[in-house]
Scaffold this motif. Structure first.
Motif, PDB file in Angstrom:
ATOM      1  N   HIS A 233      -1.856   3.027  -8.870  1.00  0.00           N
ATOM      2  CA  HIS A 233      -2.100   2.716  -7.442  1.00  0.00           C
ATOM      3  C   HIS A 233      -1.551   3.814  -6.534  1.00  0.00           C
ATOM      4  CE1 HIS A 233      -0.922  -0.988  -9.786  1.00  0.00           C
ATOM      5  NE2 HIS A 233      -2.210  -1.196  -9.584  1.00  0.00           N
TER       6      HIS A 233
ATOM      7  N   CYS B 117       4.963   1.189  -6.288  1.00  0.00           N
ATOM      8  CA  CYS B 117       4.533  -0.002  -5.554  1.00  0.00           C
ATOM      9  C   CYS B 117       5.721  -0.942  -5.300  1.00  0.00           C
ATOM     10  CB  CYS B 117       3.454  -0.752  -6.322  1.00  0.00           C
ATOM     11  SG  CYS B 117       1.928   0.166  -6.496  1.00  0.00           S
TER      12      CYS B 117
ATOM     13  N   CYS C 111       2.059   4.433 -11.924  1.00  0.00           N
ATOM     14  CA  CYS C 111       1.097   3.332 -11.966  1.00  0.00           C
ATOM     15  C   CYS C 111      -0.248   3.861 -11.493  1.00  0.00           C
ATOM     16  CB  CYS C 111       1.572   2.169 -11.105  1.00  0.00           C
ATOM     17  SG  CYS C 111       1.668   2.569  -9.352  1.00  0.00           S
TER      18      CYS C 111
ATOM     19  N   THR D 102       8.297   1.014 -10.322  1.00  0.00           N
ATOM     20  CA  THR D 102       7.076   1.734  -9.912  1.00  0.00           C
ATOM     21  C   THR D 102       7.126   2.009  -8.411  1.00  0.00           C
ATOM     22  OG1 THR D 102       5.816  -0.248  -9.383  1.00  0.00           O
ATOM     23  CG2 THR D 102       5.728   0.511 -11.675  1.00  0.00           C
TER      24      THR D 102
ATOM     25  N   VAL E 195      -0.095  -1.711  -4.335  1.00  0.00           N
ATOM     26  CA  VAL E 195      -0.316  -3.165  -4.420  1.00  0.00           C
ATOM     27  C   VAL E 195       1.050  -3.847  -4.414  1.00  0.00           C
ATOM     28  CG1 VAL E 195      -2.512  -2.946  -5.654  1.00  0.00           C
ATOM     29  CG2 VAL E 195      -0.379  -3.082  -6.953  1.00  0.00           C
TER      30      VAL E 195
ATOM     31  N   CYS F 271       1.551  -4.852  -9.521  1.00  0.00           N
ATOM     32  CA  CYS F 271       1.726  -3.533 -10.120  1.00  0.00           C
ATOM     33  C   CYS F 271       2.366  -3.655 -11.503  1.00  0.00           C
ATOM     34  CB  CYS F 271       2.583  -2.658  -9.223  1.00  0.00           C
ATOM     35  SG  CYS F 271       2.742  -0.981  -9.845  1.00  0.00           S
TER      36      CYS F 271
HETATM   37 ZN   LIG Z   1       1.497   0.354  -8.631  1.00  0.00          ZN
END
Ligand SMILES: [Zn+2]
Length: 247
Positions: free
Chosen positions: A93, A64, A91, A62, A98, A103
């Protein structure tokens, strides 16, 4: 040793395929710790994983995780390169990245609908993953990748699923509840019927009996009369014959 490891993997893969609908290509979410460990142990994930899991495998990560690896700088440069070669899964975010572990955990929320594997060396993340049913866990131990055996949570989930397939648990309860309700209503009905019976049903049965007796009496009386007539004739005849013989 290698064969035994492969055998375990096959068995565990069967578990996830049969009970959690895992299908090829298997999507494996890698975090920074796993990429780092793979590099240190000189494990070619991309080459080895399909053979180990027994099917085409897609390595994923991801944004993150990538952000986190970037922030950690030079020590994790190699791990970052591995992660960058993975497919980036969306994801939730986008604007506020994060931690990699938070995540990945969010990616397998709500029953792991996308059927992700989680590949991590982060024990804390691994423990959290194990608390969810249907999330296969991959880690590296003694220079080899290992697919963890299904967690007790996954086993318990499958067991309840299997028993519920025979008779679902909620249905069992509802059946019991229905029975109780019906039992109560039956008891009430029986009480009512009993009360009615005390005054009611007896005359009905008496009527039937009367009818029967009346019906049965009439023909029997006729028959008796006829019989009597015949009998009398016969007897008279017999008597007269007897008398004649006697005289
Ligand atoms: Zn994420």
């Amino acid at each position: 040793m290698k064969l035994r490891r492969q055998k375990h993997a096959k068995k565990n893969m069967g578990f996830y395929k049969n009970n959690f609908q895992f299908r090829e290509p298997f999507q494996v979410l890698l975090d920074g710790t796993f990429c780092h460990a793979a590099l240190q142990n000189k494990i070619q994930i991309r080459e080895q994983l399909p053979g180990y899991l027994g099917g085409p495998t897609q390595l994923c990560t991801t944004r993150c995780v990538l952000k986190e690896l970037e922030s950690l700088g030079k020590p994790l440069y190699g791990a970052k390169l591995i992660a960058q070669r993975c497919e980036v899964q969306n994801c939730s975010h986008h604007k506020d990245p994060v931690s990699g572990s938070a995540c990945l955990l969010s990616m397998v929320e709500e029953g792991n609908p996308h059927h992700f594997f989680i590949a991590t060396q982060d024990q804390d993340l691994a423990n959290k993953v194990k608390k969810k049913a249907g999330v296969p866990l991959l880690f590296i131990i003694q220079n080899t990748m290992v697919l963890d055996k299904p967690s007790p949570k996954s086993l318990a989930f499958v067991q309840t699923l299997q028993t519920s397939q025979l008779v679902p648990e909620h249905q069992k309860q509802s059946i019991v509840q229905l029975k109780e309700k019906e039992g109560l209503t039956k008891q009430e009905g029986e009480k009512r019927r009993k009360r009615k019976r005390a005054g009611g049903p007896n005359p009905l049965s008496c009527l039937k009996k009367k009818k029967k007796t009346q019906e049965s009496k009439e023909p029997s009386a006729e028959k008796k009369k006829r019989r009597r007539k015949r009998y009398r004739v016969k007897t008279k005849a017999v008597q007269s014959v007897q008398k004649n013989e006697g005289e």
